[in-house]
Write an enzyme that holds these catalytic residues in place. Sequence first.
Site, PDB file in Angstrom:
ATOM      1  CE1 TYR A 171      31.822  22.831  39.263  1.00 25.74           C
ATOM      2  CE2 TYR A 171      30.721  24.807  38.674  1.00 25.74           C
ATOM      3  CZ  TYR A 171      30.232  23.992  38.953  1.00 25.74           C
ATOM      4  OH  TYR A 171      28.869  23.577  39.542  1.00 25.74           O
ATOM      5  CG  ASP A 227      22.007  28.403  36.504  1.00 25.14           C
ATOM      6  OD1 ASP A 227      21.804  27.282  35.746  1.00 25.14           O
ATOM      7  OD2 ASP A 227      22.680  27.987  37.249  1.00 25.14           O
ATOM      8  CG  ASP A 262      26.319  22.704  37.759  1.00 26.06           C
ATOM      9  OD1 ASP A 262      25.152  21.806  37.901  1.00 26.06           O
ATOM     10  OD2 ASP A 262      26.054  23.760  37.425  1.00 26.06           O
ATOM     11  CG  ASP A 264      21.652  22.174  36.065  1.00 24.37           C
ATOM     12  OD1 ASP A 264      22.612  22.622  36.800  1.00 24.37           O
ATOM     13  OD2 ASP A 264      21.225  22.296  34.682  1.00 24.37           O
ATOM     14  CG  HIS A 269      28.244  19.440  41.123  1.00 20.76           C
ATOM     15  ND1 HIS A 269      26.612  20.106  41.010  1.00 20.76           N
ATOM     16  CD2 HIS A 269      28.788  20.400  40.805  1.00 20.76           C
ATOM     17  CE1 HIS A 269      26.926  21.078  40.602  1.00 20.76           C
ATOM     18  NE2 HIS A 269      28.731  21.197  40.774  1.00 20.76           N
ATOM     19  CD  GLU A 271      21.556  21.511  40.808  1.00 24.98           C
ATOM     20  OE1 GLU A 271      22.206  21.768  41.112  1.00 24.98           O
ATOM     21  OE2 GLU A 271      19.790  22.291  40.362  1.00 24.98           O
ATOM     22  CB  CYS A 298      21.191  30.722  39.852  1.00 31.78           C
ATOM     23  SG  CYS A 298      22.200  31.345  40.824  1.00 31.78           S
ATOM     24  NE  ARG A 310      23.482  23.484  43.571  1.00 32.78           N
ATOM     25  CZ  ARG A 310      23.661  24.231  43.024  1.00 32.78           C
ATOM     26  NH1 ARG A 310      24.784  24.265  41.885  1.00 32.78           N
ATOM     27  NH2 ARG A 310      22.698  25.063  43.295  1.00 32.78           N
ATOM     28  CD  GLU A 320      24.700  26.360  45.696  1.00 28.04           C
ATOM     29  OE1 GLU A 320      25.753  27.110  46.267  1.00 28.04           O
ATOM     30  OE2 GLU A 320      24.716  27.101  44.248  1.00 28.04           O
ATOM     31  CG  ASN A 332      29.090  27.741  43.971  1.00 23.54           C
ATOM     32  OD1 ASN A 332      30.103  28.302  43.655  1.00 23.54           O
ATOM     33  ND2 ASN A 332      27.637  28.073  43.996  1.00 23.54           N
TER      34      ASN A 332
HETATM   35  C1  LIG Z   1      27.835  26.948  40.801  1.00 26.26           C
HETATM   36  C2  LIG Z   1      26.520  26.875  40.118  1.00 26.26           C
HETATM   37  O1  LIG Z   1      25.795  26.175  40.185  1.00 26.26           O
HETATM   38  C3  LIG Z   1      27.202  26.769  38.012  1.00 26.26           C
HETATM   39  O2  LIG Z   1      26.084  26.580  37.552  1.00 26.26           O
HETATM   40  O3  LIG Z   1      28.541  27.381  38.182  1.00 26.26           O
HETATM   41  C4  LIG Z   1      26.044  28.427  40.626  1.00 26.26           C
HETATM   42  C5  LIG Z   1      27.026  29.592  40.378  1.00 26.26           C
HETATM   43  C6  LIG Z   1      25.853  30.993  40.292  1.00 26.26           C
HETATM   44  O4  LIG Z   1      25.000  30.856  39.560  1.00 26.26           O
HETATM   45  O5  LIG Z   1      26.856  31.728  40.609  1.00 26.26           O
HETATM   46  C7  LIG Z   1      25.254  27.904  41.664  1.00 26.26           C
HETATM   47  O6  LIG Z   1      24.513  27.042  41.473  1.00 26.26           O
HETATM   48  O7  LIG Z   1      25.368  28.423  42.839  1.00 26.26           O
HETATM   49 MG   LIG Z   2      24.668  25.305  37.921  1.00 20.46          MG
END
Ligand SMILES: C[C@](O)(C(=O)O)[C@H](CC(=O)O)C(=O)O
Ligand SMILES: [Mg+2]
Length: 301
Positions: free
Chosen positions: A48, A62, A89, A91, A116, A118, A126, A161, A195, A217
């Site tokens: 991943y 993030d 990812d 986004d 993926h 979202e 995040c 997502r 999510e 996740n």
């Molecule tokens: C899965 C996720 O989108 C990621 O960017 O890895 C994050 C992981 C995290 O911040 O712990 C998420 O938004 O869940």
């Molecule tokens: Mg992410």
Amino acid sequence: MLYSHVTPSDKRAALRARLAAGELLQLPGAFNPLSARLIEDKGFDGVYVSGAVISADLGLPDIGLTTLTEVATRAGQIARMTDLPAIVDADTGFGEPMNVARTVQTLEDAGVAGCHIEDQVNPKRCGHLDGKATVDLETATKRIRAAVDARRDPNFLVMARTDVRASVEGPTGLRVAIDRAKALVDAGADAIFPEAMRDLAEFEAVASAVDVPVLANMTEFGKSELFTRDQLAAVGVQIVIYPVTLLRSAMGAAERTLDMIRETGTQDGAVGEMQTRARLYELVDYAGYNHFDTEIFTYRP
Ligand SMILES: C[C@](O)(C(=O)O)[C@H](CC(=O)O)C(=O)O
Ligand SMILES: [Mg+2]
């Protein structure tokens, strides 16, 4: 040696076949290309490429600051170092439908097996933070349709997502998440990433509502408990990601070693925990490069 000898299209076909066979696949997040080799060596099913990790790696939160070019470049560097399929990812797809189309083609060119996209608003955050906002269903489905229409390899996995389960602005809740998941499958999504599910029953509710693979996740310090592979398999989950786990582990170890050097004046007490030089050389396949020049691999432990 040098790079994976499995082509991106073969990796995508292999991923599709395993999902179609009903297998549960575990994908730890690679925080760099070298860690992708480790993931493969340990027998995992895929790699991943996490947006949170790419951001953190650049010292950024993030929150949608990374660009398509940065993400595609890093994903490509990681994907080419392993025979395993890599899922990245993407986004929100880096914009609205036209941008999503370009994102998918760029990621195909980077050699990844899927991505993926979202339904958060731009800029995203995040998925396990509070205060998320999501777009309406029409915008969410348009993103997925654009992604599916844009791909040139029909085996490139487009995963939708949905963040509505824990969103505070816009539609929210499990029921809405399930309805949205179904609509996203109708729009062409090959898999669903619900999510911030709260418990196993929620994963089960999503998995039984859609006839495509569902992703769990398993990120630490988030809103979902950390379930085992067997628990997730029992409720019908087929893809499990551990997105930030290796980065957190590596950074935890780095912090402890730095403290030790500060406190004791040497890293000697930490050496037992470190990856050895021999193991590192094995992962980068020094020996394989002797094919070009027998003088390259001269290290003896
Ligand atoms: C899965 C996720 O989108 C990621 O960017 O890895 C994050 C992981 C995290 O911040 O712990 C998420 O938004 O869940
Ligand atoms: Mg992410």
